[in-house]
Design a protein around this motif. Structure first.
Motif: not given
Length: 228
Positions: A24, A27-28, A32, A66, A69, A73, A106, A145
């Motif tokens: 997580m 990838t975040g 992002f 995304e 994520i 998550q 998300i 977000w």
């Protein structure tokens, strides 16, 4: 013997939880913090539209991250529940549910990114219409977000509480995580209240420290034996 087997199984569960949490985080950061600004330019839907057309492959990488994520998550929330449910059922349910809410928030962003890519590369001839739609999707992504910060913070409360109460991880880890949760919630409220607070971005720093500390502890040590 049974206690040793249970402890080994818990350590295995903890490390799997840590792996999903690490995924997580990766990838975040990539999605992002690295790829997002390459496509979505804040306050400039015209340039964003151009990027979505000319850098479509990059935009799709952003979308896939995304997805990553969302998936990681959700799985992190499920495995945290599995890790803590036997001794802290109510808190584990809270942690799991609020973590799943994060994934849903998300997902709204992911839907908007996919829609923006589709609109940008559609047969709509009027560029003004495309720009307007892209602007709308940009706002949805940003606010998903932004407002998501409420639950990004809330899910840290039961996580930190369990760490502090169980003493199966460092107590200060739990305290930093709770402080991070408070920071996320306060940061979100201050931002959407329209208050100009120059140090607002630093309120989430304890959450970043606590979450990476948690990831490291889960992967390296797993979880301590119960002393009850």
């Amino acid at each position: 013997m049974i206690a040793n087997t249970e402890q080994k199984n818990l350590i295995k569960t903890a490390r799997i939880t840590g792996l999903w949490y690490l995924m997580m985080a990766i990838t975040g950061i990539l999605g992002f913090m690295v790829f997002h600004s390459q496509i979505f330019v804040s306050g400039n839907p015209e340039q964003t539209l151009t990027n979505l057309i000319e850098l479509e492959s990059t935009a799709r990488i952003r979308l896939l991250l995304e997805f990553g994520i969302v998936i990681s998550q959700a799985l992190t929330a499920v495995w945290f529940f599995k890790l803590f449910k036997d001794n802290y059922e109510w808190e584990a349910w809270t942690l799991g549910i609020w973590g799943m809410v994060n994934a849903l928030v998300i997902m709204i962003s992911a839907i908007s990114i996919a829609s923006a890519i589709g609109i940008a590369n559609s047969d709509i001839s009027a560029m003004e219409d495309k720009v307007l739609l892209i602007q709308v999707f940009q706002h949805i992504i940003s606010n998903a977000w932004g407002i998501g910060g409420l639950f990004f913070g809330l899910w840290l409360f039961p996580m930190g509480y369990i760490v502090i109460k169980s003493k199966r991880m460092p107590i200060w880890l739990g305290r930093v995580i709770v402080l991070g949760g408070i920071g996320y919630v306060l940061s979100t409220l201050i931002h959407y209240a329209g208050i100009d607070f120059s140090f607002n971005e630093y309120l989430t720093l304890p959450a970043t420290i606590g979450e990476f500390w948690m990831i490291g502890y889960l992967l390296i040590f797993g979880i301590r034996p119960s002393y009850k």
